[in-house]
Structure formats: C-alpha cells, structure tokens
Design an enzyme around this catalytic site. Structure first.
Site, PDB file in Angstrom:
ATOM      1  N   LEU A  76       0.809  -1.218   0.000  1.00 35.43           N
ATOM      2  CA  LEU A  76       0.000   0.000   0.000  1.00 35.43           C
ATOM      3  C   LEU A  76       0.845   1.271   0.000  1.00 35.43           C
ATOM      4  CD1 LEU A  76      -2.918  -1.040   2.379  1.00 35.43           C
ATOM      5  CD2 LEU A  76      -2.973  -0.739  -0.118  1.00 35.43           C
TER       6      LEU A  76
ATOM      7  N   ASN B 207       8.424  -3.126 -11.172  1.00 34.89           N
ATOM      8  CA  ASN B 207       9.423  -3.095 -12.246  1.00 34.89           C
ATOM      9  C   ASN B 207      10.449  -4.208 -12.041  1.00 34.89           C
ATOM     10  OD1 ASN B 207       8.553  -0.946 -13.872  1.00 34.89           O
ATOM     11  ND2 ASN B 207       9.430   0.559 -12.482  1.00 34.89           N
TER      12      ASN B 207
ATOM     13  N   HIS C 117      10.290   0.597 -22.320  1.00 33.49           N
ATOM     14  CA  HIS C 117       9.521   1.828 -22.091  1.00 33.49           C
ATOM     15  C   HIS C 117      10.292   2.755 -21.167  1.00 33.49           C
ATOM     16  CE1 HIS C 117       6.977   4.167 -19.334  1.00 33.49           C
ATOM     17  NE2 HIS C 117       6.098   4.282 -20.312  1.00 33.49           N
ATOM     18  N   ASN C 118      10.786   2.213 -20.062  1.00 34.97           N
ATOM     19  CA  ASN C 118      11.505   3.048 -19.099  1.00 34.97           C
ATOM     20  C   ASN C 118      12.822   3.551 -19.672  1.00 34.97           C
ATOM     21  OD1 ASN C 118       9.395   2.284 -17.438  1.00 34.97           O
ATOM     22  ND2 ASN C 118      10.696   1.874 -15.675  1.00 34.97           N
TER      23      ASN C 118
ATOM     24  N   GLU D 246      11.973   6.389 -21.693  1.00 34.12           N
ATOM     25  CA  GLU D 246      11.661   7.470 -20.748  1.00 34.12           C
ATOM     26  C   GLU D 246      12.940   8.169 -20.286  1.00 34.12           C
ATOM     27  OE1 GLU D 246      10.295   7.394 -16.160  1.00 34.12           O
ATOM     28  OE2 GLU D 246       8.896   6.399 -17.550  1.00 34.12           O
TER      29      GLU D 246
ATOM     30  N   SER E 142       2.675   1.674 -16.114  1.00 36.51           N
ATOM     31  CA  SER E 142       3.278   2.989 -16.292  1.00 36.51           C
ATOM     32  C   SER E 142       2.233   4.085 -16.152  1.00 36.51           C
ATOM     33  CB  SER E 142       3.936   3.092 -17.676  1.00 36.51           C
ATOM     34  OG  SER E 142       4.451   4.393 -17.873  1.00 36.51           O
TER      35      SER E 142
ATOM     36  N   VAL F  93       5.075  -4.313  -4.687  1.00 35.73           N
ATOM     37  CA  VAL F  93       6.161  -4.184  -3.714  1.00 35.73           C
ATOM     38  C   VAL F  93       7.481  -4.061  -4.467  1.00 35.73           C
ATOM     39  CG1 VAL F  93       4.898  -5.481  -1.967  1.00 35.73           C
ATOM     40  CG2 VAL F  93       6.462  -6.691  -3.498  1.00 35.73           C
TER      41      VAL F  93
ATOM     42  N   LYS G 138      16.427   3.957 -10.793  1.00 30.72           N
ATOM     43  CA  LYS G 138      16.052   2.721 -10.108  1.00 30.72           C
ATOM     44  C   LYS G 138      16.515   1.467 -10.828  1.00 30.72           C
ATOM     45  CE  LYS G 138      12.069   4.559  -7.586  1.00 30.72           C
ATOM     46  NZ  LYS G 138      10.626   4.403  -7.298  1.00 30.72           N
TER      47      LYS G 138
ATOM     48  N   ARG H 286      42.286  -6.076 -35.794  1.00 32.63           N
ATOM     49  CA  ARG H 286      42.025  -7.290 -35.028  1.00 32.63           C
ATOM     50  C   ARG H 286      42.764  -8.487 -35.637  1.00 32.63           C
ATOM     51  NH1 ARG H 286      37.109  -9.330 -34.974  1.00 32.63           N
ATOM     52  NH2 ARG H 286      37.204 -10.146 -32.842  1.00 32.63           N
TER      53      ARG H 286
ATOM     54  N   ARG I 268      22.950  10.528 -16.110  1.00 30.55           N
ATOM     55  CA  ARG I 268      22.498  10.508 -14.719  1.00 30.55           C
ATOM     56  C   ARG I 268      23.655  10.136 -13.790  1.00 30.55           C
ATOM     57  NH1 ARG I 268      16.271   8.389 -14.020  1.00 30.55           N
ATOM     58  NH2 ARG I 268      15.411   9.344 -15.910  1.00 30.55           N
TER      59      ARG I 268
ATOM     60  N   VAL J 108       2.040   4.448  -2.567  1.00 31.77           N
ATOM     61  CA  VAL J 108       1.112   5.293  -3.316  1.00 31.77           C
ATOM     62  C   VAL J 108       0.610   4.625  -4.596  1.00 31.77           C
ATOM     63  CG1 VAL J 108       2.953   6.511  -4.563  1.00 31.77           C
ATOM     64  CG2 VAL J 108       0.743   7.620  -4.206  1.00 31.77           C
TER      65      VAL J 108
ATOM     66  N   LYS K  49       8.073  -3.159 -20.610  1.00 36.49           N
ATOM     67  CA  LYS K  49       8.091  -2.066 -19.649  1.00 36.49           C
ATOM     68  C   LYS K  49       9.515  -1.562 -19.421  1.00 36.49           C
ATOM     69  CE  LYS K  49       6.410   0.689 -16.419  1.00 36.49           C
ATOM     70  NZ  LYS K  49       7.483   1.059 -15.524  1.00 36.49           N
TER      71      LYS K  49
END
Length: 481
Positions: A10, A102, A185-186, A189, A128, A74, A259, A444, A286, A12, A182
């Site tokens: 529980l 995720n 997707h992130n 993002e 999402s 969770v 994350k 090489r 980042r 948000v 997903k």
C-alpha cells in the site's frame, strides 16, 4: 461477498490502483506488511468504499473469490520471491499471482516457469503512468502465463487508460515479455527526459532565456509534433514558484536518481548487440550528474570558457526543437529495434503496433507520434527500423539541419548534449554505406589473427593475412578481443 482481487503493498502506486479498481466496480482486499498502513488507508483514501482490509496473508487469501488473483505492488527483487514462497503455500491450482512492479524480465521468466510447475499462474505486468496514471488510468503491459489473461483481462482493461475507446492494455507475450516491454519503455523514458534536459540547458544557459520564456517555448512545442506528457509537464515545473516567489527548479540539486530499468535496457542491448546509444548516454548522464562533488571541484580546475551566443535566438530555439524531435525519433527507433531483436532471441512474438497503442495513454512516454509508429508497423510488420518508414524519413529530413545546428551550438557554448549528439552519430552511422570497421577488422586480424571478410568475396568466407611476415597463416579460433 468475496473480493475480486487482492493487492499487497500500500505505497502510493498500490493505493491508487486499488482506488481505481474500486471506481470501476471491483471489490478489492488489501494487505500490507506494516499493518498500520492498512488501517490508515481504510480510514483515509479508502473510506466509504467497498475496499476491505486484511491483516495477514492467510486472511487476504480467505477473502478472495476463486480463482484467486493476488497482485503484488512491492519492491522488485528478493521481496517478490519471499512473498511468492509464502503465497504458494496458501493458493490453489489455477490461482494467479500478478507482479505489477518493475521486475527484471529474467526474474519474471524464472517465476512464470517455476510457478507453472506448481499449477499457479503468474503474470508480470509493467504498469506505467506514475501516481496519477495508477489512480485514473495507467498503461498496463501484461505478460507471463497466457492462461491467466482471460481472468485478469476485465480488471486490467477496465482500469487502464483509454485512447479512442481502446484500452492501453493488451497481452504482450509469454513469460517476461510484459516486463521486458516495460523495461524498454523506461529506457525510452530515460532518453526523453535527458533530451528535454538538454533542450532546457541550451535555451536557459546557452541562449539566456528566463524560466518563463523557456516554459513558453515548451508550451508551444506541446501544441505540435512534440506533443507528449513529458513536454506537457515541463512548463508547469519551470514556472512553479518556491515560498519566496522564485522558481523552485533553480534550487533543486542537479543530481539525478535512477532505479535500474534504464541500466537494464542498456545491458540487454549489449547482450543482443543492438546499438542503443541514446538511452545508454541518458543513463550515463544521470551517473555523471550524481558526481556532484567531483563536478564542483572540476569546475574550479577546468572552468568552461565564457562564450555567449550571438545570432538569431528565435532561429536557434527552432533548431533546438528540431533536435529534440529528431533525437526523440531516434530514441524510439532504437527502443523498437531492441524489442525486435529480443523477439527473435527470446521468442515472445511481440506486436510492435499494439505496443505503440498501449503507450498512447496513461504512460509517461505517451506522445503524438505513437500513432505514426502504429501506422508504420501496420504498413510493414517486418520493418527493420522505424527510420525506414516514410513518415519518419520525412520527419528526420525536415529536422536534420536544425538538429546539426543545435549540436554545434552546444559544442561552441561548452554545453553538453550527449543524447542529441549520440542520436545524430547513430543516424549518420545507420545511413552510412561504409564505416571504418574495415580498419578495425584489419587491426584485429593484425594483432590477434581474428580474420576478416572481403568485399570481393561472398559473405561468410573469412580470411587472415600474415601482416608482419612473422605471424603465420592460421587464424585465431579461441582468443577474442
């Protein structure tokens, strides 16, 4: 009357999904490891609803109709595995566990197959949209054991966002396919946010636009091809005032968090050999931002040259907009190329047009040209790269000159544009009939006898040269560099 679905966790996102389900007529039972949160939720946001609380996993399972559906909201990782171990002891064959967090797609692969052996159905569903999306309609990307899909479909499609009457939720594929999509997707993002940040810095620091002026530019962009959720919220952020009446943004520490999903996307791209350069640069940007103390020290030792923009600011703003649009197209093109390769490697049979439709509403990367992506894959389901679709060919052509102008301005003004620049390098590389990899292959072969192919011989035939006269004529078959 028993509940249609149970939800564990529980925070948000969990609370808002439960309230969303309640709004759509579903009875939900909730549980949280910290039991006081159950009471706080029932006495607060869930007051006067049909949501019911449970104070143990046993009680939660007992309150659910059969087949039982338990959704986990969770933290990803070991917490999920521990919960699954406990739930398996309480569930019956045909019951369903849904992971709405995720999670890494390989974890979802493992869990789906392991639970299938125990006759428990498992779904890994990417969700999402953040807090607002969870409450009023997210994009949901479910994958896992398809036997569970008809059972959870009415709930998920009811609570998801709708665009043109279509729910932004459809079955993605077996095992970890939902969480893979997903993850990508992130990653996109991450790229979108970095691109917007570079445009912001070019205009504010490079051109000297005020926060209000920069906000006005983003508002104007949101009325055109760049229209998207992240562009939409940027003016509100730029103009938000602190208690002293000054822009709050200027007081926020320039050290970005993450994350892990962007990093996972980059790792997957490396594993599959797909050039995901823009998203990788967004992740590294980042990481660089997090080195705040080092950057402050470096700024005193390695100061930027003081260079001021001279020229037509209005024309440069347009160029920055072109760069943002073109680089954004590259980000999506790379992301869909990665999913295309993953579909071949992992066999989830992804439907790219349907994925674009799921991303049109509710999710963080929703944007206007997702309809054009859908159209591109409807026209050619086997499309190698979005850059080859007519719409995107024309869009890049129109933005090309401005894109280059913006990158050059960043270089001249000593403003870093890693995402703009890497996207442009990828575009120029992708459309190059010849690249300097011939020299690389020769090197090489020179130092490691790794062999090479020839333009004047059929593909698949490999050759080795004795470059020094001392190396022999045997190619290496074991050493890799």
């Amino acid at each position: 009357m028993k509940a249609n679905i149970g939800l564990i966790g529980l925070a948000v996102m969990g609370q808002n999904l439960v309230l969303n389900m309640n709004d759509h007529g579903f009875k939900v039972a909730v549980y949280n490891r910290t039991l006081s949160k159950v009471d706080e939720f029932l006495d607060g946001p869930a007051k006067n609803t049909q949501i019911i609380g449970a104070y143990s996993l046993e009680e939660l399972i007992d309150k659910l109709e059969s087949p039982r559906i338990v959704m986990l909201m969770v933290k990803a990782g070991e917490v999920i595995d521990r919960l699954i171990e406990q739930l398996v002891l309480l569930l019956s064959p045909g019951d369903i566990i849904v992971d709405g967090g995720n999670s890494l797609f390989t974890d979802t692969d493992r869990r789906t197959l392991s639970l299938k052996e125990k006759n428990i159905l498992y779904i890994g569903a990417g969700v999402s949209g953040g807090e607002e999306g969870a409450r009023h309609g997210p994009s949901i990307m479910p994958g896992g054991n398809i036997t569970a899909w008809p059972i959870v479909k009415p709930i998920f499609q009811a609570i998801s966002a709708k665009v043109d009457g279509q729910p932004c939720c459809e079955w993605v594929g077996d095992n970890g396919a939902g969480h893979y999509v997903k993850m990508v997707h992130n990653g996109i993002e991450y790229g979108d946010m970095q691109l917007i940040g570079e445009a912001y810095q070019l205009m504010s620091e490079g051109l000297g636009l005020s926060a209000d002026e920069t906000a006005a530019v983003f508002s104007e962009w949101n009325q055109g091809p760049l229209s998207s959720y992240l562009i939409e919220i940027t003016p509100a952020i730029l103009t938000y005032k602190d208690e002293d009446g000054q822009p709050l943004l200027a007081k926020i520490l320039d050290s970005a968090g993450q994350k892990g999903t962007g990093k996972w996307t980059g790792i997957s791209a490396l594993d599959l050999g797909i050039p995901l350069t823009l998203i990788a640069e967004a992740v590294f940007a980042r990481c660089l931002s997090a080195q705040k103390e080092q950057r402050v020290k470096a700024a005193s030792i390695l100061p930027k040259p003081i260079r001021k923009f001279s020229g037509d600011k209005e024309a440069m703003v347009k160029a920055v907009g072109d760069a943002l649009y073109a680089a954004k197209i590259i980000s999506y093109a790379q992301g869909f190329s990665l999913m295309r390769e993953a579909s071949k490697e992992y066999k989830p049979a992804l439907h790219y047009g349907d994925i674009a439709l799921m991303w049109r509403g509710g999710c963080i990367i929703r944007s206007r040209f997702l309809n054009d992506i859908k159209q591109a894959y409807d026209t050619d389901p086997d499309l190698d790269n979005l850059l080859l679709a007519d719409f995107f060919v024309d869009a890049i052509k129109q933005a090309d000159a401005g894109w280059r102008k913006a990158v050059i301005a960043g270089i001249e003004l000593a403003i870093p544009t890693p995402a703009f620049s890497s996207a442009l390098a990828y575009y120029d590389g992708y459309r190059s009939e010849k690249l300097p990899a011939n020299l690389l292959q020769a090197q090489r072969d020179y130092f490691g006898a790794h062999s090479y192919e020839r333009l004047d011989r059929p593909r698949g035939q490999f050759f080795h040269s004795d470059w020094t006269g001392r190396g022999g004529k045997t190619a290496s078959t074991s050493y890799i560099a």
